[in-house]
Design a protein around this motif. Structure first.
Motif, PDB file in Angstrom:
ATOM      1  N   ARG A 273      38.944  36.859  44.126  1.00  0.00           N
ATOM      2  CA  ARG A 273      38.826  36.767  45.278  1.00  0.00           C
ATOM      3  C   ARG A 273      37.849  35.166  45.236  1.00  0.00           C
ATOM      4  NH1 ARG A 273      34.218  36.997  48.367  1.00  0.00           N
ATOM      5  NH2 ARG A 273      35.070  38.670  50.399  1.00  0.00           N
ATOM      6  N   ASN A 274      37.075  35.091  44.248  1.00  0.00           N
ATOM      7  CA  ASN A 274      36.325  34.294  44.535  1.00  0.00           C
ATOM      8  C   ASN A 274      36.157  32.568  43.416  1.00  0.00           C
ATOM      9  OD1 ASN A 274      33.652  35.657  46.004  1.00  0.00           O
ATOM     10  ND2 ASN A 274      33.905  36.930  44.280  1.00  0.00           N
ATOM     11  N   GLN A 275      37.088  32.731  43.201  1.00  0.00           N
ATOM     12  CA  GLN A 275      38.077  31.275  42.514  1.00  0.00           C
ATOM     13  C   GLN A 275      39.142  31.128  43.666  1.00  0.00           C
ATOM     14  OE1 GLN A 275      38.308  30.938  37.955  1.00  0.00           O
ATOM     15  NE2 GLN A 275      36.737  33.208  37.955  1.00  0.00           N
ATOM     16  N   ALA A 276      40.391  32.397  43.813  1.00  0.00           N
ATOM     17  CA  ALA A 276      41.430  31.726  44.511  1.00  0.00           C
ATOM     18  C   ALA A 276      41.007  31.436  45.969  1.00  0.00           C
ATOM     19  CB  ALA A 276      42.761  32.725  44.261  1.00  0.00           C
ATOM     20  N   ASP A 277      40.014  32.064  46.524  1.00  0.00           N
ATOM     21  CA  ASP A 277      39.733  33.185  47.774  1.00  0.00           C
ATOM     22  C   ASP A 277      40.712  33.595  49.033  1.00  0.00           C
ATOM     23  OD1 ASP A 277      38.099  31.918  49.994  1.00  0.00           O
ATOM     24  OD2 ASP A 277      39.047  30.300  50.162  1.00  0.00           O
ATOM     25  N   ILE A 278      40.677  34.277  48.271  1.00  0.00           N
ATOM     26  CA  ILE A 278      41.634  35.601  48.938  1.00  0.00           C
ATOM     27  C   ILE A 278      41.475  36.674  48.721  1.00  0.00           C
ATOM     28  CG2 ILE A 278      43.655  35.934  46.942  1.00  0.00           C
ATOM     29  CD1 ILE A 278      45.750  35.105  48.998  1.00  0.00           C
ATOM     30  N   ALA A 279      41.478  37.193  49.633  1.00  0.00           N
ATOM     31  CA  ALA A 279      41.611  38.762  49.842  1.00  0.00           C
ATOM     32  C   ALA A 279      42.221  39.323  48.977  1.00  0.00           C
ATOM     33  CB  ALA A 279      41.711  38.988  51.364  1.00  0.00           C
ATOM     34  N   THR A 280      41.077  40.702  48.238  1.00  0.00           N
ATOM     35  CA  THR A 280      41.179  41.302  47.411  1.00  0.00           C
ATOM     36  C   THR A 280      41.148  42.359  47.618  1.00  0.00           C
ATOM     37  OG1 THR A 280      39.916  40.287  46.168  1.00  0.00           O
ATOM     38  CG2 THR A 280      41.265  39.628  45.572  1.00  0.00           C
ATOM     39  N   GLY A 281      41.551  43.310  47.133  1.00  0.00           N
ATOM     40  CA  GLY A 281      41.807  45.021  46.808  1.00  0.00           C
ATOM     41  C   GLY A 281      41.227  44.972  45.247  1.00  0.00           C
ATOM     42  N   ALA A 282      40.131  46.528  45.303  1.00  0.00           N
ATOM     43  CA  ALA A 282      39.707  46.619  43.784  1.00  0.00           C
ATOM     44  C   ALA A 282      40.236  47.876  43.537  1.00  0.00           C
ATOM     45  CB  ALA A 282      39.010  46.568  43.689  1.00  0.00           C
ATOM     46  N   VAL A 283      40.406  48.364  42.323  1.00  0.00           N
ATOM     47  CA  VAL A 283      41.153  50.031  42.072  1.00  0.00           C
ATOM     48  C   VAL A 283      41.061  49.885  40.621  1.00  0.00           C
ATOM     49  CG1 VAL A 283      43.266  49.073  41.669  1.00  0.00           C
ATOM     50  CG2 VAL A 283      43.125  51.496  42.154  1.00  0.00           C
ATOM     51  N   GLY A 284      40.621  51.528  40.453  1.00  0.00           N
ATOM     52  CA  GLY A 284      40.610  52.066  38.848  1.00  0.00           C
ATOM     53  C   GLY A 284      39.179  52.186  38.684  1.00  0.00           C
ATOM     54  N   MET A 285      39.030  54.196  38.878  1.00  0.00           N
ATOM     55  CA  MET A 285      38.052  54.484  38.543  1.00  0.00           C
ATOM     56  C   MET A 285      36.853  54.298  39.499  1.00  0.00           C
ATOM     57  SD  MET A 285      38.221  55.506  34.968  1.00  0.00           S
ATOM     58  CE  MET A 285      36.398  56.577  34.753  1.00  0.00           C
ATOM     59  N   ILE A 286      36.652  53.999  41.045  1.00  0.00           N
ATOM     60  CA  ILE A 286      36.208  53.492  41.798  1.00  0.00           C
ATOM     61  C   ILE A 286      35.870  55.517  42.119  1.00  0.00           C
ATOM     62  CG2 ILE A 286      35.002  51.962  43.507  1.00  0.00           C
ATOM     63  CD1 ILE A 286      36.973  50.128  42.473  1.00  0.00           C
ATOM     64  N   THR A 287      34.609  55.825  42.162  1.00  0.00           N
ATOM     65  CA  THR A 287      35.095  57.578  42.585  1.00  0.00           C
ATOM     66  C   THR A 287      33.557  57.712  43.322  1.00  0.00           C
ATOM     67  OG1 THR A 287      34.003  58.154  40.110  1.00  0.00           O
ATOM     68  CG2 THR A 287      36.371  58.173  40.559  1.00  0.00           C
ATOM     69  N   ASP A 302      38.059  42.964  48.830  1.00  0.00           N
ATOM     70  CA  ASP A 302      38.049  43.230  50.018  1.00  0.00           C
ATOM     71  C   ASP A 302      38.068  44.893  50.933  1.00  0.00           C
ATOM     72  OD1 ASP A 302      37.404  40.556  51.713  1.00  0.00           O
ATOM     73  OD2 ASP A 302      38.233  40.138  50.014  1.00  0.00           O
ATOM     74  N   LEU A 303      38.375  45.286  50.029  1.00  0.00           N
ATOM     75  CA  LEU A 303      39.245  46.821  50.199  1.00  0.00           C
ATOM     76  C   LEU A 303      39.090  47.593  49.234  1.00  0.00           C
ATOM     77  CD1 LEU A 303      42.826  46.492  51.557  1.00  0.00           C
ATOM     78  CD2 LEU A 303      40.690  47.161  52.420  1.00  0.00           C
ATOM     79  N   ILE A 304      39.213  48.593  48.556  1.00  0.00           N
ATOM     80  CA  ILE A 304      38.871  49.628  47.670  1.00  0.00           C
ATOM     81  C   ILE A 304      39.708  50.414  47.578  1.00  0.00           C
ATOM     82  CG2 ILE A 304      37.441  51.431  46.436  1.00  0.00           C
ATOM     83  CD1 ILE A 304      36.183  48.644  46.531  1.00  0.00           C
ATOM     84  N   PHE A 305      40.953  50.893  46.424  1.00  0.00           N
ATOM     85  CA  PHE A 305      41.362  51.461  46.367  1.00  0.00           C
ATOM     86  C   PHE A 305      41.587  52.580  45.701  1.00  0.00           C
ATOM     87  CE2 PHE A 305      45.548  49.160  48.542  1.00  0.00           C
ATOM     88  CZ  PHE A 305      44.937  48.180  48.730  1.00  0.00           C
ATOM     89  N   VAL A 306      41.670  53.765  46.167  1.00  0.00           N
ATOM     90  CA  VAL A 306      40.913  55.112  45.483  1.00  0.00           C
ATOM     91  C   VAL A 306      41.880  55.929  45.176  1.00  0.00           C
ATOM     92  CG1 VAL A 306      40.047  57.148  45.747  1.00  0.00           C
ATOM     93  CG2 VAL A 306      39.314  54.854  46.787  1.00  0.00           C
TER      94      VAL A 306
END
Ligand code: FNR
Length: 339
Positions: A273-287, A302-306
């Protein structure tokens, strides 16, 4: 407290009411073995939409029969698949959620009683089938199948398409030097290994004008695999091609199982997100709501995948809202229980 997790975000013409996405999860529930939607899928996805996730992404859906992970996968290789997928979308849209489909092809990871295909004839594990090395015409046919799947996705009323470029499936197999040993224009340096995904994106765009996301495995857990600098290069290329979000997962390219811990993949979403300047989704044990809020508020994603937490609780967004002191409007029918 103002919540960033419960703030809207817009991709092209599609606005999500919050930053919570149901992560794609194969349910292996098309029991007729023809890829058709079953009653289970309708209840499964609609209940997560009633649970107030802003985006419901349906599971990896096969663009060709030989691209299924298992015979019970959902499919989108035929026009016969459209009406079932349309019904899933009706259920999702009823609750103000937006819908996405993850278009996939398993490549060498398909476990089927038929010929399987990959960029190079190397099995995933010793006891697995050796794939056929794709010819140029196999490659062109597969790219066309992604395009046809995108057309059907539109006919089925999906709002967003995600291309499954992670976990060692076909697109990931082209990207990785561990699995792509080709000497033609689809293999070699990273620009050439990116060519397959590039052509898929270009072809999809000829029939699909909505947002495109791409899921990648941003860590291949091998010193000879793609490294972060390669993923930053791919992210830059995808941005130019009009991809709206990189969904940052990891692993699955080679059979290693690294340790997982809360937020174990968040660093990839943050870096890209911060180096390529594009929106990202985060995923993985975000509970938890607090964990998700932290990632959005600190601009790490920018998005949280659960995924699994939403299997445990279809109303996960309600639990997150309670944690953050946010009042959800919720489905009208549930008001007496939710307020
Ligand atoms: C998954 N995952 C997954 N990922 C993907 O990109 N496409 C898919 O179809 C599937 N299928 C799938 C099925 C099941 C039952 C599980 C548990 C997982 C991976 C999933 O989307 C997610 O990335 C991981 O589960 C990590 O997130 P959680 O579970 O820690 O929130």
């Amino acid at each position: 407290m103002e919540s960033s997790l419960f703030s809207p975000i817009t991709f092209g013409k599609v606005t999500l009411k919050n930053r919570i996405a149901m992560s794609p999860m194969c349910m292996y529930s098309s029991h007729t073995e023809d890829g058709v939607v079953a009653p289970f899928h309708l209840a499964h996805y609609e209940s997560r939409a009633a649970g107030q996730a802003g985006l419901i992404m349906i599971e990896a859906t096969a663009i060709l029969p030989e691209g299924r992970i298992s015979p019970q996968d959902l499919g989108i290789w035929s026009d016969d698949h459209v009406s079932g997928l349309q019904q899933i979308n009706e259920g999702i849209h009823r609750h103000g959620a937006r819908s996405a489909i993850q278009l996939g092809h398993a490549g060498r990871k398909a476990i089927l009683d038929e010929d399987i295909y990959a960029p190079s004839p190397i099995p995933f594990k010793e006891d697995m089938e050796t794939p056929n090395e794709m010819t140029t015409s196999d490659i062109k046919r597969t790219i066309q199948a992604f395009k046809e799947a995108a057309r059907r996705s539109k006919e089925a009323h999906f709002d967003i398409i995600e291309l499954h470029g992670a976990h060692g499936y076909l697109i990931s197999q082209f990207l990785s030097p561990l699995t792509n040993k080709r000497t033609d224009e689809y293999g070699g340096d990273r620009a050439s290994r990116f060519r397959f995904l590039e052509e898929v994106i270009e072809e999809v765009k000829t029939t699909w004008d909505g947002p495109i996301f791409v899921r990648i495995s941003a860590n291949e857990h091998d010193v000879n695999g793609n490294q972060m600098e390669d993923f930053l290069y791919y992210a830059e290329r995808m941005k130019v091609l009009g991809v709206e979000l990189i969904d940052c997962s990891s692993g699955g390219v080679v059979p290693v199982r690294p340790e997982v811990y809360p937020g174990y993949q968040l660093q990839y979403a943050d870096q890209i997100r911060n180096q390529a300047d594009i929106a990202t989704g985060a995923v993985g044990m975000i509970t938890s709501g607090l964990q998700a809020e932290e990632a959005i508020r600190n601009k790490r994603a920018d998005l949280i995948f659960v995924a699994r937490a939403m299997l445990r609780n279809p109303y996960w967004p309600k639990a997150a809202a309670d944690e953050l002191g946010v009042e959800l409007e919720g489905p009208e029918q549930y008001k007496r229980g939710w307020l």
